[in-house]
Design a protein around this motif. Structure first.
Motif, short mmCIF file in Angstrom:
data_model
loop_
_atom_site.label_atom_id
_atom_site.label_comp_id
_atom_site.label_asym_id
_atom_site.label_seq_id
_atom_site.Cartn_x
_atom_site.Cartn_y
_atom_site.Cartn_z
N ALA A 168 36.97 52.51 38.87
CA ALA A 168 36.01 53.05 37.89
C ALA A 168 34.78 53.65 38.59
CB ALA A 168 35.58 51.97 36.92
N MET B 102 33.67 57.47 38.41
CA MET B 102 32.32 57.83 37.94
C MET B 102 31.59 58.69 38.98
SD MET B 102 31.30 54.38 35.96
CE MET B 102 29.56 54.44 36.18
N ALA C 245 44.54 49.76 31.77
CA ALA C 245 43.58 50.44 32.66
C ALA C 245 44.10 51.83 33.03
CB ALA C 245 43.35 49.61 33.91
N ILE D 17 42.39 55.43 32.18
CA ILE D 17 42.05 56.40 33.24
C ILE D 17 42.75 57.74 32.97
CG2 ILE D 17 42.28 56.90 35.73
CD1 ILE D 17 41.81 53.85 36.17
#
Lengths: 309, 174
Positions: free
Chosen positions: B27, B31, A17, A21
């Protein structure tokens, strides 16, 4: 054993992850950098174009245009191109490909016989060597270059091609001969230089072995600044000459409707000359018609009629 | 033994769900951040575009009077007898490279004219020209949404040998 397995699975998951990122942010930053560079480039080209437009208001002027960074700008016949971005341009710009943060610019209005357009002359570091003889001394002196340009004048008898060839190296140089010399022989001796042989009597020139002609000193200067694109820029100038002639022909036609019989006849003659002028393509015919139009314009004024220009 | 294993399995499941939730939250934040960043970037870009367009329009406004197609030559004025031939030329030549998406008009301002008509060949041929028409639309290629910049200009009428005051207006698409 089970706990250790669980921990490593979690660590792998977190790492994946994290890497995803990180890749996203690095990509994002790189993309933003290139977008910003592209915007800056477009802004610089647009701003340069606007500066030249504003500059064209003057009939004769020179200045130095500075960029924040060194830029590679190609001034082509139909457009200005900078690192993949090109902007169409109708201006007649005689220029080298610029690779500097400083551009030396000069503009002159081109009249033939009436004002047609402004010519722009741009360079970053081109050197001009004007070689003259006794007959062309006055003409060469009348080419009034602004002081910012690197211009040297030399008499033909002191000209030494071999010595000059060693001296110029890879630098951009235009050697213009205002005296009879053999262009191909000189070009062989000076391979890196642009060689222009000017015949001021017949308004003709030879650019690196190719014969051409010029209409006025302003156009001749264009050949000195941009020998490569001269042919195309001359055609562009000729198209504008025809367009402006068409406008003056229309003006003559309109004015004749508001004139008395005597002036109407003069205006009719002038209109016919303008129509013939528009159809000319060779320098002899163009110069002949130019003189005729100048004379007719003077006649109109002398007889108390409205002038064409 | 089996119960201990089941408890461990539930705990592991819980931790994994927790991790997924954290990643999901990150996330969502990323975003959202990207969306906001792009929104502001686009706004900034359109502001830059507008600024450049306004700059170009102002330069064009100053340049029109000195264009050989419309200017008086040595004097700083606009030759109205060139307007009709210029309109004819525009029909034959592509002037979009110079003017782009704009509308260029010239209006007589002083002395005032008792007409709102557009000046054309018909009005030119009449005896009361230039008092029988008010404006010339020199170029028309503007969209629906536009902004306008204008400047006073000197208009020269060679037919009557008169100079009058006019307004040159450039309307540019947004």
């Amino acid at each position: 054993m089970s706990k250790g397995f669980e921990m490593s699975l979690k660590a792998i998951f977190t790492m994946i992850a994290g890497v995803v990122i990180l890749i996203f942010f690095v990509n994002f930053a790189l993309e933003q950098k290139s977008v910003k560079e592209e915007i800056n480039l477009r802004e610089s080209v647009t701003s340069l174009d606007d500066q030249l437009d504003a500059f064209a208001i003057s009939e004769s002027s020179s200045k130095t245009i500075n960029f924040p960074d060194k830029a590679r700008i190609d001034f082509r016949c139909e457009d200005i191109e900078a690192e993949g971005y090109s902007k169409g341009d109708e201006k007649i710009i005689f220029s080298d490909d610029i690779d500097s943060s400083e551009i030396r610019a000069w503009t002159l209005a081109w009249d033939f016989p009436f004002e047609i357009a402004n010519f722009f002359y741009l360079t970053d570091n081109r050197r001009f060597l004007l070689v003259y003889n006794q007959n062309s001394f006055e003409f060469v002196n009348s080419l009034d270059f602004p002081k910012a340009f690197n211009v040297q004048k030399q008499e033909l008898r002191f000209f030494d091609a071999e010595r000059l060839d060693k001296e110029i190296g890879d630098n951009k140089i235009t050697i213009a001969f205002f005296a009879p010399v053999n262009p191909s022989e000189t070009k062989q001796k000076l391979k890196n230089a642009d060689i222009i042989v000017v015949d001021t009597e017949n308004d003709e020139l030879n650019i690196n072995g190719e014969n051409d002609f010029y209409l006025g000193k302003e156009m001749l200067l264009g050949a000195l600044f941009d020998p490569k694109e001269y042919g195309c820029l001359k055609s562009k100038a000729m198209t504008r000459l025809k367009d402006i002639t068409l406008i003056y022909s229309g003006k003559a036609s309109l004015l004749s409707q508001k004139s008395d019989q005597k002036c109407r006849n003069y205006l009719f003659e002038a209109k016919n000359s303008l129509e013939t002028f528009k159809r000319q393509d060779d320098n002899e015919g163009l110069y002949k018609m130019k003189e005729k139009i100048e004379k007719q314009n003077r006649e109109l004024e002398k007889n108390g009629c409205k002038k064409i220009y | 033994m089996r119960r201990t294993a089941a408890r461990k399995y539930t705990k592991a499941q819980l931790q994994l769900t927790e991790t997924i939730l954290v990643v999901f939250a990150i996330a969502i934040i990323v975003m959202l951040g990207t969306f906001l960043f792009y929104r502001y970037s686009i706004q900034g870009l359109s502001e830059t575009g507008e600024r450049l367009s306004e700059q170009q329009t102002s330069v064009l406004l100053a340049r029109i009077t000195s264009m050989a197609e419309l200017g008086c030559g040595e004097e700083n004025c606009m030759d109205t007898s060139k307007f009709i031939p210029f309109k004819n030329l525009i029909g034959a030549r592509d002037y979009r490279n110079i003017f782009g998406s704009k509308r260029i008009t010239v209006e007589q301002a002083y002395p005032e004219v008792d007409s709102d008509k557009e000046c054309n060949v018909q009005s030119y041929n009449q005896k009361d020209y230039p008092d029988n028409c008010k404006k010339w639309i020199l170029y028309d290629n503007a969209g629906k949404e536009f902004y306008a910049v204008s400047t006073p200009v000197v208009l020269y009428f060679p037919e009557v040998g008169e100079y009058r005051l006019g307004i040159l207006k450039v309307e540019a698409s947004r």
